[in-house]
Design an enzyme around this catalytic site. Structure first.
Site, short mmCIF file in Angstrom:
data_model
loop_
_atom_site.label_atom_id
_atom_site.label_comp_id
_atom_site.label_asym_id
_atom_site.label_seq_id
_atom_site.Cartn_x
_atom_site.Cartn_y
_atom_site.Cartn_z
N TYR A 172 0.90 -0.86 -0.51
CA TYR A 172 0.26 0.01 0.24
C TYR A 172 0.61 1.86 -0.18
O TYR A 172 0.64 2.86 -0.76
CB TYR A 172 -0.63 -0.25 1.53
N LYS A 195 3.12 -15.38 4.19
CA LYS A 195 3.45 -16.18 3.28
C LYS A 195 5.49 -16.38 3.31
O LYS A 195 5.99 -16.06 2.34
CB LYS A 195 3.20 -15.45 1.89
N ASP A 247 -2.69 -18.59 2.54
CA ASP A 247 -3.55 -18.93 1.21
C ASP A 247 -4.39 -20.43 1.85
O ASP A 247 -6.07 -20.50 1.54
CB ASP A 247 -2.79 -20.11 -0.14
N ASP A 303 -6.42 -7.18 3.92
CA ASP A 303 -7.46 -6.10 3.34
C ASP A 303 -8.17 -7.55 2.81
O ASP A 303 -9.52 -7.10 3.06
CB ASP A 303 -6.40 -5.69 2.08
N ASP A 318 -12.28 -9.05 4.40
CA ASP A 318 -13.57 -9.17 3.25
C ASP A 318 -13.65 -10.65 3.60
O ASP A 318 -14.77 -10.53 3.64
CB ASP A 318 -13.31 -8.71 1.85
C1 IPM Z 1 -10.79 -1.26 3.32
C2 IPM Z 1 -10.59 -1.00 2.07
C3 IPM Z 1 -9.26 -0.22 1.74
C4 IPM Z 1 -8.39 -0.40 2.02
C5 IPM Z 1 -9.74 0.74 -0.14
C6 IPM Z 1 -10.83 1.14 -0.27
C7 IPM Z 1 -8.20 1.75 0.33
O1 IPM Z 1 -10.85 -1.72 1.10
O2 IPM Z 1 -10.05 -0.58 4.46
O3 IPM Z 1 -10.54 -2.45 3.45
O4 IPM Z 1 -8.10 -1.66 1.02
O5 IPM Z 1 -7.81 -0.39 2.97
MN MN Z 2 -10.75 -4.13 2.21
#
Ligand code: IPM
Ligand code: MN
Length: 358
Positions: free
Chosen positions: A144, A193, A225, A249, A253
């Site tokens: 990032y 990893k 993974d 990240d 999710d």
């Molecule tokens: C999150 C989002 C952000 C990230 C993006 C939108 C910059 O996906 O907060 O997880 O990747 O951190």
């Molecule tokens: Mn995210």
């Protein structure tokens, strides 16, 4: 207690879910005898309209003057992504504010409520033992924030993103993760990893060294993974997960879909001084914005998280979480978590139900 909170509703559903969260905050203040004052500031596309940038200095100043930040969501509809207002909106706003306040550690809890077992995409047989995972993600390093470029002409274009981690960066989030595990089920999983990446090898070394200071916490190391697979096959095995920015990240999710809706989640981003931002990671959902359809629970749980972590108001935080749980137990559901036989309500009515149970 007197506290001042910067409120950044942002875009999409941000404004309407924030409204419900602030009603809950006011009610808690009233019931428990605290004075919470709030100052609104613009972020994301909403800020672009007034300032021509997604994270204006004015917003930064307001945040700096307050005791905590309550954040909504940023970003516009896909059909308008080409417009300057929305181009790089999330990146500018989110990475901007993370960097401005050195929010190095990001906490993303995901748990499945017993009342919502049927909303989870996973089979009951997989989640019957319960799912309550906390992902601690490093937030200021990795791909990032490393050097990056793209160069060359077709068909020889090249691009580059550097991943750099220092021992100090790793140690900061690792201490935060071990401390969190101590308050939970005493289990920490490092996700990396390390079979491939030098940065991951360093993570393993540092985390294993620091583990000696936390002998009451069981440490386990997992390749990313495999972790992705395990989160789907057997999520109950996890307590706290610590990982870098990029892997965090992705797997956060993955974990976020387990409870059944992104609208149920809250998160916090914290710096070395303990200053923090609270944000539902679900996104701005522009397709349902302004229609009284959004689930306000994630934003309301952000208030609970803020009261607990920024202000040490544990009873107040517990009261909000208990009110959310009892509202779910009573069968109230916004559209995202609705199942047959339940009572469908809108954003504001969900707010009413939670409020009445505090
Ligand atoms: C999150 C989002 C952000 C990230 C993006 C939108 C910059 O996906 O907060 O997880 O990747 O951190
Ligand atoms: Mn995210």
């Amino acid at each position: 207690m007197q506290k001042q909170i910067a409120v950044l509703p942002g875009d999409g559903i941000g404004e309407e879910v924030m409204l419900q969260a602030l009603r809950v905050l006011t009610e808690v203040g009233y019931k428990f005898g605290h004075e919470f004052s709030t100052t609104k500031a613009l972020i994301g596309g909403a800020a672009y309209d007034s300032y021509g940038v997604h994270f204006p200095n004015k917003t930064k100043e307001i945040c700096a003057k307050n005791d905590a930040i309550l954040f909504g969501s940023v970003g516009g509809p896909n059909s308008e992504r080409h417009l300057e207002k929305w181009k790089s909106c999330e990146v500018n706003a989110l990475l901007g504010i993370r960097k401005a306040f050195s929010f190095a550690a990001n906490f993303r809890p995901a748990k499945i409520y017993p009342a919502l077992l049927n909303s989870s995409p996973l089979k009951n047989s997989i989640i019957e033992k319960g799912v309550d995972v906390l992902i601690v993600r490093e937030l200021l390093g990795d791909l990032y924030f490393g050097d990056k470029w793209q160069k060359g002409e077709k068909p020889n274009r090249q691009a580059f993103d550097a991943c750099l981690y220092s021992e100090a960066q790793i140690a900061t989030v690792t201490h935060a993760a071990f401390a969190a595990a101590r308050k939970r089920r005493h289990k920490l999983t490092l996700v990396d990893k390390a079979n491939i990446l030098h940065t991951s090898k360093l993570w393993r070394e540092v985390v294993q060294e620091l583990a000696k200071e936390y002998s009451d916490v069981e440490l386990d190391c997992l390749f990313v993974d495999n972790c992705a697979m395990q989160l789907v096959l057997n999520p109950s095995q996890f307590d706290v997960i610590v990982t870098g920015n990029m892997f965090g990240d992705i797997i956060s999710d993955l974990a976020a879909v387990l409870p059944g809706s992104l609208g149920l989640l809250c998160s916090s981003s914290i710096n070395a001084d303990g200053f923090a931002l609270y944000e539902p990671p679900g996104g701005s959902a522009p397709d349902i914005a302004g229609k009284n359809l959004a689930n306000p629970i994630g934003q309301i749980l952000c208030v609970a998280m803020m009261l607990r972590h920024s202000f040490s108001l544990l009873n107040e935080a517990n009261a909000i979480e208990a009110a959310v749980e009892s509202t779910l137990n009573a069968g109230f559901r916004t559209g995202d978590i609705f199942t047959e036989g339940m009572r469908r309500v809108g954003t504001a009515e969900m707010g009413d139900e939670i409020l009445s149970r505090i």
